[in-house]
Design an enzyme around this catalytic site. Structure first.
Site, PDB file in Angstrom:
ATOM      1  CG  HIS A 111      -1.892   0.984   1.426  1.00  0.00           C
ATOM      2  ND1 HIS A 111      -1.626   2.279   1.813  1.00  0.00           N
ATOM      3  CD2 HIS A 111      -3.237   0.922   1.254  1.00  0.00           C
ATOM      4  CE1 HIS A 111      -2.766   2.954   1.886  1.00  0.00           C
ATOM      5  NE2 HIS A 111      -3.756   2.156   1.538  1.00  0.00           N
TER       6      HIS A 111
ATOM      7  CG  ASP B 130       0.258  -2.454   6.099  1.00  0.00           C
ATOM      8  OD1 ASP B 130      -0.716  -2.503   6.859  1.00  0.00           O
ATOM      9  OD2 ASP B 130       0.250  -1.851   5.003  1.00  0.00           O
TER      10      ASP B 130
ATOM     11  CD  GLN C 116      -7.245  -4.473   3.499  1.00  0.00           C
ATOM     12  OE1 GLN C 116      -8.247  -5.178   3.568  1.00  0.00           O
ATOM     13  NE2 GLN C 116      -7.323  -3.168   3.337  1.00  0.00           N
TER      14      GLN C 116
ATOM     15  CE  LYS D 272      -7.982   0.384   5.499  1.00  0.00           C
ATOM     16  NZ  LYS D 272      -6.758   0.266   4.716  1.00  0.00           N
TER      17      LYS D 272
ATOM     18  CB  CYS E  59      -3.770   3.383  -1.478  1.00  0.00           C
ATOM     19  SG  CYS E  59      -4.826   4.777  -1.136  1.00  0.00           S
TER      20      CYS E  59
END
Ligand SMILES: *Cc1c(COP(=O)(O)O)cnc(C)c1O
Length: 405
Positions: free
Chosen positions: A122, A199, A202, A225, A363
């Site tokens: 991202h 990261d 998600q 999220k 993104c």
């Protein structure tokens, strides 16, 4: 027990109409919808409990501080960190990555050192390291994925070297859905002498984060999220690393002693939480994580994975539709292109049917370009997504096709 129709009752927005149609929200990968318990918690906090934290020796401030620090313990539990002091509240995941680059990165990286990312990052993870690499004179490297979008151990290992000082990778791609083997990545990076930032933006909403098991050095995700508020993110860091990092921002709350000439900074996490924090959002995040943790992640995974398989199967029956990233065991996102229909036109037609999908490069512009597109359409799932939502999407896609062809 996991029952999607019961869960939907907890999310009032899903039970209202959009453009006169049932609200079919398939953009959870961009931001998740909110359970009422989270919004009610924030409202109650503002209306009956509010005061600044860590400041006043009076009832409300002490009570606020307790709620704020209790949220840190909830996050600790959510990610299985060793101690609450390893949890830092940031604005979002983006700020967490910037914090690590500006503090750990700037003080430990030297010209010629390598920073290794995947091709599927991202912009939050890509642009940040790209810009800091330029500032420092470090070398930014990328490891390729397999043709189908899956992780390649060989390609990763051949890009890793003794020059690699930081590996910064997503745990799940927001475009392809690929779930990365973070535990193996951490082990390999550590034996090469590199630190690892994960990261988990998600990943956090679909699968159980376990920083102890991963053995990652840093990990970030965003509140919005994981069914939580906007304006709040989490940075996890191993405590000994955090202790050796300089502050990110200067100001109140991050000091032990101040004179006109110099300042002694305090210990983590407060060292990295300068100024008044997003207190209400922290308290709201606590409520949304408590909400999420009442379910078993294996139940969530089983449900979402069967729904992802169903969506994939149904989408592939549409002539001229291509899904990027057809990988077994991928997370709940499907990014696709349909011959001769621009994603923006498609989203417009879907929107009129009450269906929210994402279009563009999500993104991750370099990846989408690498895949041969400038723009894609993405449908993504959450715990409240139903088979009926997918059926509506498919029906609307056929409608759009007949409209444009
Ligand atoms: C959303 C997302 C980010 C950025 O999150 P923010 O909340 O915008 O900071 C980073 N990485 C991935 C994989 C994402 O999906």
């Amino acid at each position: 027990m996991f029952n999607v129709y019961d869960i939907r009752k907890d999310f009032p927005i899903l039970n209202q109409t959009v453009e006169g149609k049932r609200n079919i929200y398939l953009d959870t990968a961009a931001s998740a919808q909110k359970p009422a318990v989270m919004a009610e918690r924030i409202s109650r906090f503002y209306l009956t409990e509010y005061a600044n934290v860590h400041r006043g020796n009076y009832f409300l401030s002490e009570h606020s501080t307790e709620s704020y620090e209790r949220a840190r313990k909830t996050v600790q539990l959510f990610i299985n960190a060793e101690r609450p002091e390893e949890v830092i509240f940031t604005r979002n995941a983006t700020e967490g990555i910037n914090l690590v680059a500006a503090t750990y990165g700037a003080s430990n990286l030297h010209p010629g050192d390598e920073i290794l990312l995947s091709r599927a990052e991202h912009h939050a993870n890509l642009v940040t390291w790209q810009q800091w690499a330029q500032k420092i004179g470090a070398v930014l490297k990328y490891f390729d994925l397999n043709e189908d979008g899956s992780f390649s151990k060989e390609k990763f290992l051949s890009a890793l070297s003794s020059q690699t000082k930081i590996v910064s990778v997503t745990a799940m791609s927001n475009v392809l859905g690929t779930v990365f083997p973070v535990k193996n990545i951490c082990a390999a990076a550590h034996s090469a002498g590199a630190k690892v930032l994960i990261d988990a933006c998600q990943f956090a909403v679909h699968k159980k984060i376990d920083v102890h098991d991963f053995d990652c050095d840093f990990l970030v995700f965003s509140g919005h999220k994981v069914y939580g508020p906007t304006g709040i993110g989490i940075l996890y860091g191993k405590y000994d690393l955090l202790c050796n990092m300089p502050p990110y921002q200067y100001g109140g709350d991050m000091i032990d002693h101040v004179s006109y000439e110099s300042t002694q900074f305090t210990t983590p996490p407060a060292r990295f939480e300068a100024g008044t924090q997003a207190i209400a959002q922290v308290v709201g995040l606590d409520a949304s994580l408590q909400y999420l943790m009442q379910f078993n992640f294996s139940e969530i995974e089983a449900y979402e994975s069967s729904l992802t398989d169903y969506m994939t199967e149904q989408l592939l029956q549409i002539k001229g539709l291509k899904i990027v990233g057809q990988i077994p065991d991928k997370g709940g996102v499907c990014s696709f292109a349909i011959d001769k229909i621009h994603p923006q036109d498609l989203a417009f037609v879907l929107g009129k049917e009450g269906i929210a999908v994402r279009t563009g490069h999500f993104c991750a512009e370099p990846l989408v370009n690498l895949l041969g597109y400038t723009s894609l359409t993405r449908a993504s799932l959450g715990i409240y997504t139903t088979k009926e939502d997918i059926d509506e999407l498919i029906r609307a896609l056929y409608k759009a096709k007949s409209f444009f062809e």
